[in-house]
Scaffold this active site. Sequence first.
Site, short mmCIF file in Angstrom:
data_model
loop_
_atom_site.label_atom_id
_atom_site.label_comp_id
_atom_site.label_asym_id
_atom_site.label_seq_id
_atom_site.Cartn_x
_atom_site.Cartn_y
_atom_site.Cartn_z
N LYS A 18 -38.90 -11.78 -43.59
CA LYS A 18 -39.37 -13.23 -43.91
C LYS A 18 -40.61 -13.01 -44.49
O LYS A 18 -41.66 -12.93 -43.83
CB LYS A 18 -39.60 -13.71 -42.21
CG LYS A 18 -40.12 -15.05 -42.46
CD LYS A 18 -39.16 -16.44 -42.70
CE LYS A 18 -40.05 -17.44 -42.40
NZ LYS A 18 -40.79 -17.98 -43.21
N SER A 26 -42.30 -12.17 -40.53
CA SER A 26 -43.53 -12.82 -41.04
C SER A 26 -45.04 -12.28 -40.98
O SER A 26 -45.03 -11.29 -41.60
CB SER A 26 -43.50 -14.53 -40.60
OG SER A 26 -44.06 -15.33 -41.44
#
Length: 154
Positions: free
Chosen positions: A73, A48
């Site tokens: 991600k 992320s």
Amino acid sequence: MVRMADFIVPEGLIVYTEDRNGNRQEEKSGSGELNMPLVVLINEYSASASEILSAAIKEYGKGTLIGKTTFGKGLVQTIIPLEGNAGLKFTTARYFTPSGVSIHGVGVTPDIEVSNDEKYRYYSIDEIPEGEDKQLLRAIDEVSRLISEKEHNK
């Protein structure tokens, strides 16, 4: 992540999100940037925000990424709380690197790939015995090389 990237990368796009309707939201950095050797450790557990930061550093050539390809991600997800401690989680947009690459499902590849021994696969970084973290040792070698190179070019 955006605030950290703002200190490192030059003025420009850090990351943008795009929803299914093509609506785009951009995050940009100011004119300040880091002008010293930088090495960033990444691995398959980097996800992320850390991936977006790593991608911006790599794409702007502001540092060397060492380790393994990141998790991948790259989705913006929203959670709506429901009764009974339940919730509804859904994807609202995708993250894109400054050059327009979606890292979702792909990850960010290191500039220098280094694996730690398989026996340390599930260890946290602070649990790997000193001197046995091959990624950290390679990062120290690389930043030392970059510092020497910078000093030599003065």
